[in-house]
Design a protein around this motif. Structure first.
Motif, PDB file in Angstrom:
ATOM      1  N   GLU A  22       0.821  -1.199   0.000  1.00  0.00           N
ATOM      2  CA  GLU A  22       0.000   0.000   0.000  1.00  0.00           C
ATOM      3  C   GLU A  22       0.859   1.253   0.000  1.00  0.00           C
ATOM      4  O   GLU A  22       0.574   2.205  -0.720  1.00  0.00           O
ATOM      5  N   SER A  23       1.917   1.279   0.787  1.00  0.00           N
ATOM      6  CA  SER A  23       2.756   2.467   0.855  1.00  0.00           C
ATOM      7  C   SER A  23       3.513   2.684  -0.448  1.00  0.00           C
ATOM      8  O   SER A  23       3.803   3.810  -0.813  1.00  0.00           O
ATOM      9  N   LYS A  24       3.811   1.611  -1.156  1.00  0.00           N
ATOM     10  CA  LYS A  24       4.495   1.750  -2.437  1.00  0.00           C
ATOM     11  C   LYS A  24       3.599   2.409  -3.480  1.00  0.00           C
ATOM     12  O   LYS A  24       4.083   2.986  -4.431  1.00  0.00           O
ATOM     13  N   LEU A  25       2.284   2.303  -3.326  1.00  0.00           N
ATOM     14  CA  LEU A  25       1.367   2.874  -4.298  1.00  0.00           C
ATOM     15  C   LEU A  25       1.096   4.346  -4.034  1.00  0.00           C
ATOM     16  O   LEU A  25       0.373   4.984  -4.773  1.00  0.00           O
ATOM     17  N   VAL A  26       1.680   4.883  -2.980  1.00  0.00           N
ATOM     18  CA  VAL A  26       1.578   6.311  -2.715  1.00  0.00           C
ATOM     19  C   VAL A  26       2.716   6.987  -3.463  1.00  0.00           C
ATOM     20  O   VAL A  26       3.879   6.676  -3.246  1.00  0.00           O
ATOM     21  N   PHE A  27       2.365   7.898  -4.359  1.00  0.00           N
ATOM     22  CA  PHE A  27       3.360   8.573  -5.177  1.00  0.00           C
ATOM     23  C   PHE A  27       3.467  10.038  -4.769  1.00  0.00           C
ATOM     24  O   PHE A  27       2.458  10.669  -4.457  1.00  0.00           O
ATOM     25  N   SER A  28       4.673  10.565  -4.811  1.00  0.00           N
ATOM     26  CA  SER A  28       4.870  11.985  -4.513  1.00  0.00           C
ATOM     27  C   SER A  28       4.397  12.814  -5.709  1.00  0.00           C
ATOM     28  O   SER A  28       4.194  12.290  -6.810  1.00  0.00           O
ATOM     29  N   GLU A  29       4.241  14.096  -5.481  1.00  0.00           N
ATOM     30  CA  GLU A  29       3.834  14.992  -6.571  1.00  0.00           C
ATOM     31  C   GLU A  29       4.860  14.982  -7.701  1.00  0.00           C
ATOM     32  O   GLU A  29       4.493  15.014  -8.874  1.00  0.00           O
ATOM     33  N   ASP A  30       6.138  14.931  -7.339  1.00  0.00           N
ATOM     34  CA  ASP A  30       7.196  14.894  -8.355  1.00  0.00           C
ATOM     35  C   ASP A  30       7.102  13.623  -9.194  1.00  0.00           C
ATOM     36  O   ASP A  30       7.250  13.666 -10.417  1.00  0.00           O
ATOM     37  N   GLU A  31       6.848  12.492  -8.521  1.00  0.00           N
ATOM     38  CA  GLU A  31       6.713  11.227  -9.253  1.00  0.00           C
ATOM     39  C   GLU A  31       5.501  11.270 -10.180  1.00  0.00           C
ATOM     40  O   GLU A  31       5.579  10.848 -11.334  1.00  0.00           O
ATOM     41  N   GLU A  32       4.393  11.796  -9.684  1.00  0.00           N
ATOM     42  CA  GLU A  32       3.181  11.889 -10.500  1.00  0.00           C
ATOM     43  C   GLU A  32       3.415  12.762 -11.728  1.00  0.00           C
ATOM     44  O   GLU A  32       3.013  12.402 -12.842  1.00  0.00           O
ATOM     45  N   ALA A  33       4.083  13.885 -11.535  1.00  0.00           N
ATOM     46  CA  ALA A  33       4.362  14.779 -12.657  1.00  0.00           C
ATOM     47  C   ALA A  33       5.282  14.104 -13.669  1.00  0.00           C
ATOM     48  O   ALA A  33       5.069  14.214 -14.887  1.00  0.00           O
ATOM     49  N   LEU A  34       6.292  13.393 -13.181  1.00  0.00           N
ATOM     50  CA  LEU A  34       7.216  12.702 -14.079  1.00  0.00           C
ATOM     51  C   LEU A  34       6.506  11.593 -14.849  1.00  0.00           C
ATOM     52  O   LEU A  34       6.703  11.441 -16.059  1.00  0.00           O
ATOM     53  N   ILE A  35       5.649  10.848 -14.178  1.00  0.00           N
ATOM     54  CA  ILE A  35       4.899   9.787 -14.852  1.00  0.00           C
ATOM     55  C   ILE A  35       4.030  10.383 -15.960  1.00  0.00           C
ATOM     56  O   ILE A  35       4.001   9.863 -17.082  1.00  0.00           O
ATOM     57  N   THR A  36       3.357  11.468 -15.667  1.00  0.00           N
ATOM     58  CA  THR A  36       2.496  12.113 -16.659  1.00  0.00           C
ATOM     59  C   THR A  36       3.305  12.594 -17.857  1.00  0.00           C
ATOM     60  O   THR A  36       2.937  12.349 -19.010  1.00  0.00           O
ATOM     61  N   ARG A  37       4.431  13.268 -17.586  1.00  0.00           N
ATOM     62  CA  ARG A  37       5.276  13.753 -18.692  1.00  0.00           C
ATOM     63  C   ARG A  37       5.813  12.601 -19.525  1.00  0.00           C
ATOM     64  O   ARG A  37       5.789  12.645 -20.755  1.00  0.00           O
ATOM     65  N   MET A  38       6.299  11.566 -18.849  1.00  0.00           N
ATOM     66  CA  MET A  38       6.853  10.417 -19.563  1.00  0.00           C
ATOM     67  C   MET A  38       5.769   9.693 -20.366  1.00  0.00           C
ATOM     68  O   MET A  38       6.004   9.287 -21.503  1.00  0.00           O
ATOM     69  N   PHE A  39       4.579   9.555 -19.799  1.00  0.00           N
ATOM     70  CA  PHE A  39       3.496   8.899 -20.518  1.00  0.00           C
ATOM     71  C   PHE A  39       3.162   9.671 -21.794  1.00  0.00           C
ATOM     72  O   PHE A  39       2.934   9.077 -22.847  1.00  0.00           O
ATOM     73  N   ASN A  40       3.143  10.993 -21.693  1.00  0.00           N
ATOM     74  CA  ASN A  40       2.862  11.813 -22.870  1.00  0.00           C
ATOM     75  C   ASN A  40       3.943  11.661 -23.939  1.00  0.00           C
ATOM     76  O   ASN A  40       3.668  11.795 -25.132  1.00  0.00           O
ATOM     77  N   LEU A  41       5.167  11.380 -23.514  1.00  0.00           N
ATOM     78  CA  LEU A  41       6.274  11.195 -24.460  1.00  0.00           C
ATOM     79  C   LEU A  41       6.356   9.794 -25.054  1.00  0.00           C
ATOM     80  O   LEU A  41       6.574   9.637 -26.253  1.00  0.00           O
ATOM     81  N   VAL A  42       6.199   8.777 -24.203  1.00  0.00           N
ATOM     82  CA  VAL A  42       6.472   7.407 -24.654  1.00  0.00           C
ATOM     83  C   VAL A  42       5.269   6.479 -24.593  1.00  0.00           C
ATOM     84  O   VAL A  42       5.374   5.319 -25.004  1.00  0.00           O
ATOM     85  N   GLY A  43       4.149   6.947 -24.072  1.00  0.00           N
ATOM     86  CA  GLY A  43       2.958   6.102 -23.995  1.00  0.00           C
ATOM     87  C   GLY A  43       3.074   5.060 -22.898  1.00  0.00           C
ATOM     88  O   GLY A  43       3.709   5.290 -21.874  1.00  0.00           O
ATOM     89  N   GLU A  44       2.488   3.898 -23.129  1.00  0.00           N
ATOM     90  CA  GLU A  44       2.398   2.847 -22.113  1.00  0.00           C
ATOM     91  C   GLU A  44       3.654   1.989 -22.022  1.00  0.00           C
ATOM     92  O   GLU A  44       3.582   0.778 -21.887  1.00  0.00           O
ATOM     93  N   ARG A  45       4.789   2.597 -22.065  1.00  0.00           N
ATOM     94  CA  ARG A  45       6.058   1.873 -21.924  1.00  0.00           C
ATOM     95  C   ARG A  45       6.475   1.966 -20.460  1.00  0.00           C
ATOM     96  O   ARG A  45       7.381   2.714 -20.089  1.00  0.00           O
ATOM     97  N   TRP A  46       5.781   1.172 -19.629  1.00  0.00           N
ATOM     98  CA  TRP A  46       5.906   1.257 -18.181  1.00  0.00           C
ATOM     99  C   TRP A  46       7.322   0.991 -17.697  1.00  0.00           C
ATOM    100  O   TRP A  46       7.782   1.632 -16.758  1.00  0.00           O
ATOM    101  N   THR A  47       8.014   0.069 -18.338  1.00  0.00           N
ATOM    102  CA  THR A  47       9.390  -0.236 -17.926  1.00  0.00           C
ATOM    103  C   THR A  47      10.295   0.966 -18.145  1.00  0.00           C
ATOM    104  O   THR A  47      11.127   1.293 -17.292  1.00  0.00           O
ATOM    105  N   LEU A  48      10.123   1.635 -19.249  1.00  0.00           N
ATOM    106  CA  LEU A  48      10.920   2.822 -19.542  1.00  0.00           C
ATOM    107  C   LEU A  48      10.628   3.928 -18.527  1.00  0.00           C
ATOM    108  O   LEU A  48      11.546   4.583 -18.017  1.00  0.00           O
ATOM    109  N   ILE A  49       9.363   4.116 -18.208  1.00  0.00           N
ATOM    110  CA  ILE A  49       8.974   5.138 -17.234  1.00  0.00           C
ATOM    111  C   ILE A  49       9.534   4.783 -15.852  1.00  0.00           C
ATOM    112  O   ILE A  49      10.108   5.631 -15.164  1.00  0.00           O
ATOM    113  N   ALA A  50       9.379   3.519 -15.449  1.00  0.00           N
ATOM    114  CA  ALA A  50       9.862   3.085 -14.139  1.00  0.00           C
ATOM    115  C   ALA A  50      11.372   3.235 -14.020  1.00  0.00           C
ATOM    116  O   ALA A  50      11.896   3.488 -12.935  1.00  0.00           O
TER     117      ALA A  50
END
Length: 73
Positions: A22-50
């Motif tokens: 459960e605690s691992k699924l809590v994301f910081s604002e910085d992580e959320e922003a980075l995930i959003t930016r990366m998703f917009n760039l590379v799509g559903e390439r979760w390994t690349l984003i991670a």
């Protein structure tokens, strides 16, 4: 008697694992922003984003994204 102690230890370990998950699924604002930016760039390439977020797995990123931005409502 040792068996009941052992099963108690297993239950405690399971509880700790659930809390850890459960605690691992809590994301910081910085992580959320980075995930959003990366998703917009590379799509559903979760390994690349991670790979850009230390300590996160592709599965955690995908679960975060699908629970937050699921379009099936």
């Amino acid at each position: 008697m040792a068996d009941s102690s052992h099963s108690s230890d297993d239950t405690l370990a399971d509880s700790r694992e659930e809390i850890s998950q459960e605690s691992k699924l809590v994301f910081s604002e910085d992580e959320e922003a980075l995930i959003t930016r990366m998703f917009n760039l590379v799509g559903e390439r979760w390994t690349l984003i991670a790979g850009r977020i230390p300590g996160r797995t592709a599965e955690e990123i995908e679960k975060y994204w699908t629970t937050r931005y699921s379009t099936s409502q």
